[in-house]
Enzyme design. Structure first.
Site, mmCIF file in Angstrom:
data_model
loop_
_atom_site.group_PDB
_atom_site.id
_atom_site.type_symbol
_atom_site.label_atom_id
_atom_site.label_comp_id
_atom_site.label_asym_id
_atom_site.label_seq_id
_atom_site.Cartn_x
_atom_site.Cartn_y
_atom_site.Cartn_z
ATOM 1 N N SER A 129 -0.357 -9.545 -28.964
ATOM 2 C CA SER A 129 -2.111 -9.356 -29.239
ATOM 3 C C SER A 129 -2.805 -11.322 -29.663
ATOM 4 C CB SER A 129 -1.264 -8.786 -30.356
ATOM 5 O OG SER A 129 -1.313 -7.296 -30.048
ATOM 6 N N ASP A 141 -12.182 -5.371 -34.996
ATOM 7 C CA ASP A 141 -10.151 -6.221 -34.767
ATOM 8 C C ASP A 141 -10.161 -7.453 -34.244
ATOM 9 O OD1 ASP A 141 -7.530 -6.284 -34.759
ATOM 10 O OD2 ASP A 141 -7.019 -5.243 -33.071
ATOM 11 N N HIS A 177 -5.580 -7.564 -37.146
ATOM 12 C CA HIS A 177 -4.635 -6.834 -37.015
ATOM 13 C C HIS A 177 -2.892 -7.518 -37.135
ATOM 14 C CE1 HIS A 177 -3.774 -5.991 -32.420
ATOM 15 N NE2 HIS A 177 -2.755 -6.136 -32.687
#
Length: 393
Positions: free
Chosen positions: A237, A154, A123
């Protein structure tokens, strides 16, 4: 992902908008890529150190005038050792954590090898093919291109076009040894503040978490995640969750949000993809450019949510069965409505995906389903999800 109204998950802590450095716009995936409004200015509250007292203290502890002040005691040996341990870990691992800029978004990544491969969240990179990477404690930007992405877990790998000498690949730990209460440090670029470190503990293991769908967020359901109290914010992230042995035990991916506070981050609840999943997927993406051994359980079906006469979710109806797959071998067929996997109730496609994410290929499970108005069960030996596309159960 909360509940109480369970807390929902923030978008992955992934990309953070890449504008002026401090307050960044869109948030990096903490759960899915979420746009985060940055404050007009960051107020930094420093930790003030205690000043010496003007009076002296005798051995009894009472103030004594005219006596030479006793030396102010420093931290205890235990505190000193812990502080030194933190500083050692930071010195060992932070040089392996990079900042990744994709258009106007920003996230983090981890140097995987000395060839310039960097692992991050899918992402974080979204649909981009080229990126700008900044190494820790550096202002020089480096170009990078996409190696491959695997949204089902992911995860993605990008590669520096011209890797500099002296790259510091991170060392990945053994996921099976991660234990509740272990001290963790989260490293990345939260809110665009590169090379930031936060501290916490492993607050749970084996969590199965579904990411919210959104721009740059595939909405993946990921099993065996590490839950941590270390602060994870947009831009974290793709960064590293590290133990005191200087081993990466996970990639910071999601943060929980609290519905009762308009979706703001729930303090101290973040999630990281475990090291075993990272190395398994990254190795395949680097060597093959795709994933053929996902390590994820599958029924070998295409399904959708089934609704009852009150239009409420009531299961996952099988639309198609893969010939020779796990479901076909157990006698399941199109039209069957799955209502339970083992002891776990299934009232939607998402619930089915979540139940399977906590299982492993080759394991045996009892599937409860309805056919022609009657309830039946089938013992199924689960297959393996082998696709680089959006997962089917």
């Amino acid at each position: 992902m909360r509940r109480h109204k369970e807390p929902t998950l923030l978008p992955p802590a992934g990309p953070r908008p890449g504008g002026p450095r401090a307050p960044r716009g869109p948030a990096g995936r903490l759960p899915g890529a979420v746009a985060v409004a940055a404050a007009a200015a960051l107020a930094l509250a420093g930790c003030s150190s205690g000043s010496s007292s003007s009076s002296t203290v005798a051995a009894t502890g009472s103030p004594t005038a005219g006596t030479q002040a006793a030396a102010t005691p420093g931290p205890s040996n235990g505190a000193t050792q812990l502080q030194e341990a933190y500083q050692t870990v930071i010195a060992n691992v932070l040089p392996s954590v990079v900042q990744i800029t994709t258009g106007d978004s920003l996230g983090s990544g981890i140097v995987y090898d000395d060839k310039g491969d960097i692992v991050t969240n899918a992402h974080v990179i979204g649909t981009a093919k080229t990126f700008t990477v900044t190494l820790a404690n550096s202002t020089t930007t480096l170009d990078a291109g996409l190696v491959a992405s695997y949204p089902d877990s992911d995860l993605a790998v990008i590669r520096l076009s011209n890797p500099p000498s002296g790259l510091r690949p991170a060392s990945f730990g053994d996921s099976s040894k991660v234990q509740l209460g272990q001290i963790t440090l989260a490293m990345g670029s939260p809110l665009g503040l590169s090379s930031s470190v936060t501290q916490g503990i492993v607050s749970a293991t084996g969590r199965t978490v579904s990411e919210p769908q959104g721009p740059g967020s595939p909405g993946a359901t990921i099993g065996n995640m590490v839950q941590t109290s270390a602060a994870i914010n947009p831009g974290n992230s793709g960064g590293a969750l590290v133990n005191l042995d200087s081993k990466v035990i996970g990639i910071n991916t999601l943060a929980a949000t609290e519905p009762q506070t308009n979706g703001s981050a729930a303090p101290g609840i973040g999630f990281a993809i475990p090291a075993s999943t990272i190395t398994n997927i990254a190795d395949q993406l680097i060597k093959q450019g795709k994933v053929t051994n996902s390590g994820r359980a599958a029924l070998g079906i295409t399904a959708r949510t089934s609704f009852n006469q009150q239009f409420q979710p009531a299961g996952a109806v099988i639309v198609a069965v893969t010939p020779g797959g796990a479901a076909a071998s157990a006698g399941l067929q199109a039209g069957d409505v799955i209502t339970k996997i083992g002891d776990t109730q299934v009232d939607s496609l998402n619930a089915l995906t979540t139940a399977l994410a906590s299982l492993t290929p080759g394991s045996k499970v009892t599937v409860t389903y309805t056919r022609d108005g009657g309830t039946r069960t089938a013992d199924v030996t689960l297959g393996e999800l082998e696709t680089a596309q959006s997962p089917s159960p």
